[in-house]
Design a protein around this motif. Structure first.
Motif, PDB file in Angstrom:
ATOM      1  N   VAL A   1       7.756  27.483  19.275  1.00 22.34           N
ATOM      2  CA  VAL A   1       8.056  28.102  17.987  1.00 22.34           C
ATOM      3  C   VAL A   1       6.822  28.022  17.096  1.00 22.34           C
ATOM      4  O   VAL A   1       6.214  26.962  16.934  1.00 22.34           O
ATOM      5  N   VAL A   2       6.439  29.176  16.528  1.00 22.31           N
ATOM      6  CA  VAL A   2       5.286  29.259  15.626  1.00 22.31           C
ATOM      7  C   VAL A   2       5.731  28.816  14.231  1.00 22.31           C
ATOM      8  O   VAL A   2       6.829  29.151  13.790  1.00 22.31           O
ATOM      9  N   PRO A   3       4.889  28.051  13.508  1.00 20.08           N
ATOM     10  CA  PRO A   3       5.241  27.651  12.141  1.00 20.08           C
ATOM     11  C   PRO A   3       5.490  28.867  11.249  1.00 20.08           C
ATOM     12  O   PRO A   3       4.870  29.914  11.411  1.00 20.08           O
ATOM     13  N   GLY A   4       6.421  28.706  10.293  1.00 18.71           N
ATOM     14  CA  GLY A   4       6.685  29.759   9.333  1.00 18.71           C
ATOM     15  C   GLY A   4       7.882  30.617   9.662  1.00 18.71           C
ATOM     16  O   GLY A   4       7.881  31.801   9.398  1.00 18.71           O
ATOM     17  N   TYR A   5       8.945  30.041  10.210  1.00 23.84           N
ATOM     18  CA  TYR A   5      10.134  30.841  10.501  1.00 23.84           C
ATOM     19  C   TYR A   5      10.987  30.978   9.242  1.00 23.84           C
ATOM     20  O   TYR A   5      10.869  30.226   8.294  1.00 23.84           O
ATOM     21  N   ASP A   6      11.879  31.974   9.253  1.00 22.16           N
ATOM     22  CA  ASP A   6      12.675  32.326   8.073  1.00 22.16           C
ATOM     23  C   ASP A   6      14.152  32.310   8.435  1.00 22.16           C
ATOM     24  O   ASP A   6      14.555  32.946   9.409  1.00 22.16           O
ATOM     25  N   ARG A   7      14.963  31.577   7.636  1.00 14.31           N
ATOM     26  CA  ARG A   7      16.415  31.509   7.860  1.00 14.31           C
ATOM     27  C   ARG A   7      17.142  32.156   6.700  1.00 14.31           C
ATOM     28  O   ARG A   7      16.824  31.915   5.543  1.00 14.31           O
ATOM     29  N   SER A   8      18.134  32.974   7.029  1.00 12.50           N
ATOM     30  CA  SER A   8      18.978  33.592   6.024  1.00 12.50           C
ATOM     31  C   SER A   8      20.407  33.572   6.561  1.00 12.50           C
ATOM     32  O   SER A   8      20.774  34.399   7.397  1.00 12.50           O
ATOM     33  N   GLY A   9      21.195  32.592   6.109  1.00 10.96           N
ATOM     34  CA  GLY A   9      22.544  32.410   6.656  1.00 10.96           C
ATOM     35  C   GLY A   9      22.462  31.935   8.095  1.00 10.96           C
ATOM     36  O   GLY A   9      21.842  30.925   8.385  1.00 10.96           O
ATOM     37  N   THR A  10      23.069  32.690   8.997  1.00 10.44           N
ATOM     38  CA  THR A  10      23.023  32.317  10.414  1.00 10.44           C
ATOM     39  C   THR A  10      21.908  33.046  11.157  1.00 10.44           C
ATOM     40  O   THR A  10      21.692  32.801  12.341  1.00 10.44           O
ATOM     41  N   ILE A  11      21.194  33.935  10.460  1.00  8.99           N
ATOM     42  CA  ILE A  11      20.115  34.699  11.106  1.00  8.99           C
ATOM     43  C   ILE A  11      18.782  33.999  10.876  1.00  8.99           C
ATOM     44  O   ILE A  11      18.420  33.672   9.738  1.00  8.99           O
ATOM     45  N   THR A  12      18.066  33.772  11.962  1.00  8.12           N
ATOM     46  CA  THR A  12      16.749  33.145  11.899  1.00  8.12           C
ATOM     47  C   THR A  12      15.736  34.090  12.518  1.00  8.12           C
ATOM     48  O   THR A  12      15.927  34.577  13.627  1.00  8.12           O
ATOM     49  N   ASN A  13      14.666  34.363  11.781  1.00  2.00           N
ATOM     50  CA  ASN A  13      13.545  35.158  12.291  1.00  2.00           C
ATOM     51  C   ASN A  13      12.392  34.209  12.547  1.00  2.00           C
ATOM     52  O   ASN A  13      11.974  33.482  11.632  1.00  2.00           O
ATOM     53  N   PHE A  14      11.907  34.192  13.770  1.00  2.82           N
ATOM     54  CA  PHE A  14      10.798  33.310  14.122  1.00  2.82           C
ATOM     55  C   PHE A  14       9.958  33.969  15.198  1.00  2.82           C
ATOM     56  O   PHE A  14      10.316  35.003  15.742  1.00  2.82           O
TER      57      PHE A  14
ATOM     58  N   PRO B   1      17.146  19.847  16.962  1.00  3.68           N
ATOM     59  CA  PRO B   1      15.695  19.624  17.079  1.00  3.68           C
ATOM     60  C   PRO B   1      14.840  20.889  16.921  1.00  3.68           C
ATOM     61  O   PRO B   1      13.635  20.840  17.104  1.00  3.68           O
ATOM     62  N   PHE B   2      15.439  22.027  16.565  1.00  3.27           N
ATOM     63  CA  PHE B   2      14.669  23.268  16.399  1.00  3.27           C
ATOM     64  C   PHE B   2      13.705  23.111  15.225  1.00  3.27           C
ATOM     65  O   PHE B   2      14.097  22.784  14.108  1.00  3.27           O
ATOM     66  N   ARG B   3      12.419  23.338  15.488  1.00  2.00           N
ATOM     67  CA  ARG B   3      11.393  23.327  14.442  1.00  2.00           C
ATOM     68  C   ARG B   3      10.096  23.873  15.028  1.00  2.00           C
ATOM     69  O   ARG B   3       9.990  24.080  16.238  1.00  2.00           O
ATOM     70  N   ALA B   4       9.134  24.111  14.159  1.00  2.00           N
ATOM     71  CA  ALA B   4       7.835  24.635  14.597  1.00  2.00           C
ATOM     72  C   ALA B   4       7.194  23.685  15.603  1.00  2.00           C
ATOM     73  O   ALA B   4       7.251  22.468  15.443  1.00  2.00           O
ATOM     74  N   GLY B   5       6.605  24.254  16.640  1.00  2.00           N
ATOM     75  CA  GLY B   5       5.928  23.466  17.664  1.00  2.00           C
ATOM     76  C   GLY B   5       6.811  23.049  18.820  1.00  2.00           C
ATOM     77  O   GLY B   5       6.306  22.615  19.859  1.00  2.00           O
ATOM     78  N   ARG B   6       8.124  23.166  18.681  1.00  2.21           N
ATOM     79  CA  ARG B   6       9.030  22.789  19.766  1.00  2.21           C
ATOM     80  C   ARG B   6       9.141  23.910  20.775  1.00  2.21           C
ATOM     81  O   ARG B   6       9.092  25.086  20.434  1.00  2.21           O
ATOM     82  N   GLU B   7       9.325  23.527  22.009  1.00  2.00           N
ATOM     83  CA  GLU B   7       9.496  24.519  23.068  1.00  2.00           C
ATOM     84  C   GLU B   7      10.951  24.946  23.130  1.00  2.00           C
ATOM     85  O   GLU B   7      11.862  24.116  23.050  1.00  2.00           O
ATOM     86  N   VAL B   8      11.159  26.261  23.232  1.00  2.00           N
ATOM     87  CA  VAL B   8      12.517  26.800  23.271  1.00  2.00           C
ATOM     88  C   VAL B   8      12.679  27.727  24.468  1.00  2.00           C
ATOM     89  O   VAL B   8      11.700  28.246  25.002  1.00  2.00           O
ATOM     90  N   ILE B   9      13.925  27.919  24.855  1.00  4.48           N
ATOM     91  CA  ILE B   9      14.303  28.916  25.852  1.00  4.48           C
ATOM     92  C   ILE B   9      15.453  29.703  25.240  1.00  4.48           C
ATOM     93  O   ILE B   9      16.419  29.105  24.745  1.00  4.48           O
ATOM     94  N   VAL B  10      15.350  31.025  25.238  1.00  5.86           N
ATOM     95  CA  VAL B  10      16.374  31.869  24.638  1.00  5.86           C
ATOM     96  C   VAL B  10      16.481  33.176  25.423  1.00  5.86           C
ATOM     97  O   VAL B  10      15.489  33.697  25.899  1.00  5.86           O
ATOM     98  N   ASP B  11      17.707  33.668  25.585  1.00  5.01           N
ATOM     99  CA  ASP B  11      17.925  34.968  26.221  1.00  5.01           C
ATOM    100  C   ASP B  11      17.737  36.046  25.164  1.00  5.01           C
ATOM    101  O   ASP B  11      18.354  35.978  24.098  1.00  5.01           O
ATOM    102  N   VAL B  12      16.869  37.031  25.437  1.00 10.85           N
ATOM    103  CA  VAL B  12      16.539  38.070  24.456  1.00 10.85           C
ATOM    104  C   VAL B  12      16.623  39.464  25.065  1.00 10.85           C
ATOM    105  O   VAL B  12      16.523  39.628  26.280  1.00 10.85           O
ATOM    106  N   ARG B  13      16.818  40.457  24.173  1.00 10.11           N
ATOM    107  CA  ARG B  13      16.763  41.877  24.527  1.00 10.11           C
ATOM    108  C   ARG B  13      15.770  42.526  23.578  1.00 10.11           C
ATOM    109  O   ARG B  13      15.776  42.241  22.375  1.00 10.11           O
ATOM    110  N   LYS B  14      14.955  43.417  24.089  1.00  9.05           N
ATOM    111  CA  LYS B  14      13.983  44.109  23.256  1.00  9.05           C
ATOM    112  C   LYS B  14      14.679  45.239  22.500  1.00  9.05           C
ATOM    113  O   LYS B  14      15.346  46.078  23.092  1.00  9.05           O
ATOM    114  N   GLN B  15      14.507  45.229  21.176  1.00  3.92           N
ATOM    115  CA  GLN B  15      15.026  46.300  20.317  1.00  3.92           C
ATOM    116  C   GLN B  15      13.898  46.695  19.368  1.00  3.92           C
ATOM    117  O   GLN B  15      13.618  45.987  18.406  1.00  3.92           O
TER     118      GLN B  15
END
Length: 131
Positions: free
Chosen positions: A58-71, A93-107
């Protein structure tokens, strides 16, 4: 029918069924697996609407608005990153610098994370002991 022959037939049928079930289990296990892709791999090969498993930091500087997070998620050993929009509960433990795995679709130009698919790796479990 001879009792010895009956036992042999039952054994052959039972072993055949066990082998068929084992083959079905192995086939299902391997066909359901998918390889996690890095952001640089997704940028070059992702097709709109298809689901991919994205892994990176995760890159520093993510944005949360309710349940939606843009990172943004970047390669483990690089600077290439992709934008991700995730709607759902984030792991503690979600925060900048942590390794994540997420299922995504390109839109369009963003990758949309599937709800409840985000997993955060704890770095203490995956690094060598420094003592």
């Amino acid at each position: 029918m001879d009792p010895a022959r009956k036992r042999t037939v039952r054994l052959v049928v039972a072993l055949s069924a066990a082998v068929l079930l084992a083959v079905a289990l192995v086939y299902t296990s391997f066909s359901a697996s998918s390889e996690a892709r890095s952001p640089s791999q997704l940028l070059s090969t992702a097709q709109a609407g298809k689901t991919y498993q994205l892994t990176g930091k995760v890159v520093p500087g993510y944005d949360r608005s309710g349940t939606i997070t843009n990172f943004r998620v970047r390669d483990r050993t690089g600077n290439v990153s992709v934008p991700v929009r995730y709607d759902g509960v984030l792991p503690d433990p979600f925060r900048a610098g942590r390794e994540v795995i997420v299922d995504v679709r390109k839109q369009g130009g963003v990758f949309v994370g599937e709800k409840d698919s985000l997993v955060t790796k704890c770095p203490s479990k995956f690094t060598a002991d420094q003592s």
